[in-house]
Design a protein around this motif. Sequence first.
Motif, PDB file in Angstrom:
ATOM      1  N   ILE B  64       7.755 -13.853   3.656  1.00 50.27           N
ATOM      2  CA  ILE B  64       6.694 -13.394   2.752  1.00 50.27           C
ATOM      3  C   ILE B  64       7.240 -12.337   1.804  1.00 50.27           C
ATOM      4  CG2 ILE B  64       4.755 -13.995   4.230  1.00 50.27           C
ATOM      5  CD1 ILE B  64       4.710 -11.203   5.256  1.00 50.27           C
ATOM      6  N   PRO B  67       5.039  -7.174  -1.311  1.00 48.66           N
ATOM      7  CA  PRO B  67       3.669  -6.642  -1.157  1.00 48.66           C
ATOM      8  C   PRO B  67       2.957  -7.195   0.067  1.00 48.66           C
ATOM      9  CG  PRO B  67       4.044  -7.342  -3.406  1.00 48.66           C
ATOM     10  CD  PRO B  67       5.200  -7.826  -2.617  1.00 48.66           C
ATOM     11  N   GLN B  68       3.318  -8.397   0.500  1.00 43.27           N
ATOM     12  CA  GLN B  68       2.645  -8.982   1.655  1.00 43.27           C
ATOM     13  C   GLN B  68       3.152  -8.395   2.969  1.00 43.27           C
ATOM     14  OE1 GLN B  68       3.351 -13.149   1.089  1.00 43.27           O
ATOM     15  NE2 GLN B  68       1.637 -13.390  -0.308  1.00 43.27           N
ATOM     16  N   HIS B  71       0.940  -5.415   4.927  1.00 42.38           N
ATOM     17  CA  HIS B  71      -0.160  -5.558   5.879  1.00 42.38           C
ATOM     18  C   HIS B  71       0.344  -5.859   7.287  1.00 42.38           C
ATOM     19  CE1 HIS B  71       0.230  -9.873   6.040  1.00 42.38           C
ATOM     20  NE2 HIS B  71      -0.767  -9.941   6.874  1.00 42.38           N
ATOM     21  N   SER B 154     -12.724   5.763   1.122  1.00 41.64           N
ATOM     22  CA  SER B 154     -11.749   5.572   0.044  1.00 41.64           C
ATOM     23  C   SER B 154     -11.126   4.186   0.042  1.00 41.64           C
ATOM     24  CB  SER B 154     -10.640   6.614   0.151  1.00 41.64           C
ATOM     25  OG  SER B 154     -10.940   7.716  -0.653  1.00 41.64           O
ATOM     26  N   PHE B 155     -10.847   3.617   1.227  1.00 41.63           N
ATOM     27  CA  PHE B 155     -10.082   2.369   1.257  1.00 41.63           C
ATOM     28  C   PHE B 155     -10.855   1.219   1.870  1.00 41.63           C
ATOM     29  CE2 PHE B 155      -7.503   5.813   3.303  1.00 41.63           C
ATOM     30  CZ  PHE B 155      -7.283   6.480   2.126  1.00 41.63           C
ATOM     31  N   HIS B 161      -5.172   0.047   7.029  1.00 44.96           N
ATOM     32  CA  HIS B 161      -5.636   0.274   5.660  1.00 44.96           C
ATOM     33  C   HIS B 161      -4.981  -0.648   4.646  1.00 44.96           C
ATOM     34  CE1 HIS B 161      -7.012   3.789   7.697  1.00 44.96           C
ATOM     35  NE2 HIS B 161      -5.786   4.107   7.997  1.00 44.96           N
ATOM     36  N   SER B 162      -3.666  -0.902   4.778  1.00 49.27           N
ATOM     37  CA  SER B 162      -2.901  -1.641   3.756  1.00 49.27           C
ATOM     38  C   SER B 162      -3.169  -1.053   2.382  1.00 49.27           C
ATOM     39  CB  SER B 162      -3.248  -3.130   3.734  1.00 49.27           C
ATOM     40  OG  SER B 162      -3.182  -3.666   4.992  1.00 49.27           O
ATOM     41  N   MET B 165       0.860   0.510  -1.810  1.00 46.79           N
ATOM     42  CA  MET B 165       1.561  -0.669  -2.336  1.00 46.79           C
ATOM     43  C   MET B 165       2.930  -0.223  -2.852  1.00 46.79           C
ATOM     44  SD  MET B 165      -0.658  -3.394  -2.918  1.00 46.79           S
ATOM     45  CE  MET B 165      -0.299  -4.076  -4.513  1.00 46.79           C
ATOM     46  N   LEU B 169      -0.471   2.992  -5.246  1.00 43.61           N
ATOM     47  CA  LEU B 169      -1.571   2.761  -4.322  1.00 43.61           C
ATOM     48  C   LEU B 169      -2.327   1.506  -4.750  1.00 43.61           C
ATOM     49  CD1 LEU B 169      -2.949   6.393  -4.389  1.00 43.61           C
ATOM     50  CD2 LEU B 169      -1.360   5.470  -2.739  1.00 43.61           C
ATOM     51  N   MET B 170      -3.124   0.978  -3.858  1.00 42.40           N
ATOM     52  CA  MET B 170      -3.920  -0.224  -4.144  1.00 42.40           C
ATOM     53  C   MET B 170      -4.918   0.074  -5.267  1.00 42.40           C
ATOM     54  SD  MET B 170      -3.837  -3.019  -2.253  1.00 42.40           S
ATOM     55  CE  MET B 170      -4.713  -4.426  -1.703  1.00 42.40           C
ATOM     56  N   HIS B 171      -5.661   1.153  -5.114  1.00 44.63           N
ATOM     57  CA  HIS B 171      -6.577   1.604  -6.166  1.00 44.63           C
ATOM     58  C   HIS B 171      -6.710   3.111  -6.002  1.00 44.63           C
ATOM     59  CE1 HIS B 171      -9.397   1.476  -2.832  1.00 44.63           C
ATOM     60  NE2 HIS B 171      -9.092   0.206  -2.658  1.00 44.63           N
ATOM     61  N   ASP B 172      -7.444   3.743  -6.905  1.00 46.44           N
ATOM     62  CA  ASP B 172      -7.522   5.198  -6.825  1.00 46.44           C
ATOM     63  C   ASP B 172      -8.424   5.614  -5.666  1.00 46.44           C
ATOM     64  OD1 ASP B 172      -6.880   7.698  -7.496  1.00 46.44           O
ATOM     65  OD2 ASP B 172      -7.515   7.575  -9.573  1.00 46.44           O
ATOM     66  N   VAL B 173      -8.260   6.863  -5.230  1.00 53.72           N
ATOM     67  CA  VAL B 173      -9.093   7.347  -4.128  1.00 53.72           C
ATOM     68  C   VAL B 173     -10.506   7.605  -4.625  1.00 53.72           C
ATOM     69  CG1 VAL B 173      -7.254   8.294  -2.733  1.00 53.72           C
ATOM     70  CG2 VAL B 173      -8.285   9.691  -4.510  1.00 53.72           C
ATOM     71  N   TYR B 293      -2.528   5.901 -10.685  1.00 51.18           N
ATOM     72  CA  TYR B 293      -2.384   5.715  -9.248  1.00 51.18           C
ATOM     73  C   TYR B 293      -1.288   4.723  -8.897  1.00 51.18           C
ATOM     74  CZ  TYR B 293      -5.359   1.611 -10.011  1.00 51.18           C
ATOM     75  OH  TYR B 293      -5.868   0.440 -10.459  1.00 51.18           O
TER      76      TYR B 293
END
Lengths: 161, 375
Positions: B64, B67-68, B71, B154-155, B161-162, B165, B169-173, B293
């Motif tokens: 994989i 990024p995969q 997780h 937040s997540f 959490h995964s 990245m 980060l995956m998205h902002d807090v 982020y």
Amino acid sequence: MNSSISKYFSEMFKAIASLWAGMRITGKYFVSPGEIVTQQYPENRATLKMEERFKGEIIMPHDENNLHACTGCGICEMNCPNGSIEIITNRVPNAEGKPERVIDKHIYHLSMCTFCGLCVKTCPSDALAFGQEFEHAVFDRSHLTKVLNQPGSLLRKEAKK
Amino acid sequence: MSEEIIKDVIIGENEEYIINMGPQHPSTHGVLRFEVCLQGETVKYLIPHIGYIHRGIEKMCEAITYPQIIHLTDRMDYLSAHINNEAVCLCVENALQIEVPERVKYIRTILAELNRIASHQLWWSAFGMDLGALTTFFYGLRDREKILDIFEESFGSRLLHSFIMPGGLMHDVHPNFQKRIKEFIAYFRKKLPEYDQLLTGNIIFQNRSKGIGLMSRETAIAYGVTGPSGRGSGWSCDIRKIAPYSAYDKVQFNEMLETEGDTFARYKVRMREMWESMNILEQLVDNIPEGDYTAKMKPIIKLPVGEYFQRVETARGELAVYIVSDGNKTPYRIKFRTPNFSNLFVMNKITSGYKIADLVAVSGSLDLVIPDIDR
């Protein structure tokens, strides 16, 4: 002889004092019910609200005209680490007569999903989102395979810009 | 014939006999089996049998993309999920020579310290329960819930959490993130002294932990026992100090060291680390810089050909990630040096000669997470 007896008693009293220190804490919580943090779960179902970003399951939001934003590009299927998304597309001729890709079924296996969030993150048209549902228990595993696009739903045209 | 074997194996010379502790024993906190050889009540030797929860994560990672992989690292040491994610991300970023924004570094450090506190809280709860103090389990989990609520806001997830990245980060807090952390610190500063009153000063607990499971500094180094368990023996092995990553070079903190090397010393290190983690959080939480982020990343991450190595300090010790890349979007080989694997195998050395009841205290003080051992 005397020293050993006094040592014995002093140790005993020290032990009682240390136990008393701990019992005071538990006693304090016993008589102050304002500190209770447990929830009465099945009873509070009506008022229970999950956080806005809670990752319960993956959903495809549809608007009031039964339109969604999924173009069937397959990026979510490609990014899924454990194959929990399958996309079946059809080629349908559009107004100008050219064949165009339209999703037939967006199949989501909840039983395999690990909620890593890569499909939602990488979707180029923001067609997927996380739902708030968390009670996923079912009687048969086959119920966990879901088709995300509603029957008769179409692609929202603005999303193609 | 079979009777002779049973006689040999079960009761050998000197009245030695072998019993199994696990794989379903509650104090091993997972599926781990100790083959314990006893003489009377005294432990002669002990062989850990692992592999009951082996999932082949290292092999799965070869198929994989980067990024995969994130997780899957959640599912090794699930109590320090953020720190595991960070280890792989730092390794990938080093290989690509990407400088992540300052905001990302600060948030990652805050998450790691929150995760460390949550992990130590759960350890304290379970350790007290192992030694017969059931109350600690409720109080520890009550306070851990506050951290999990911050994570959930937040997540969206509480344990795995995964969130981190490669590149950021995956998205902002969540906008409430800083406010809630400050609330938590104020809350937990009041609650942590209760932990000491409840368990640390307790005479039964002290008699069961002082002088039990002695591990010398030499043993800790020889077996590679890192983290709070190694620091309880006086070995200065904190990666946050030795090789600072993320924002650890910007904060002032002390490495917690105890020299006794017994179960109680390892306990004290973890209790003091919770105070120190709160100090680190206080220094960082008001100073999170504005900015992106995530760094600019290509949609498909391919590492250049070569070997890459990164180590971080999880709640249990040193986690090292070693990636061999052949230039593809998947690693050629990935190896995780997990802290619990090394910490487990010192059990034989430090429990021989003690009573079987001390086994639970010693294995609890090493804070083993079994999926991290088997991977």
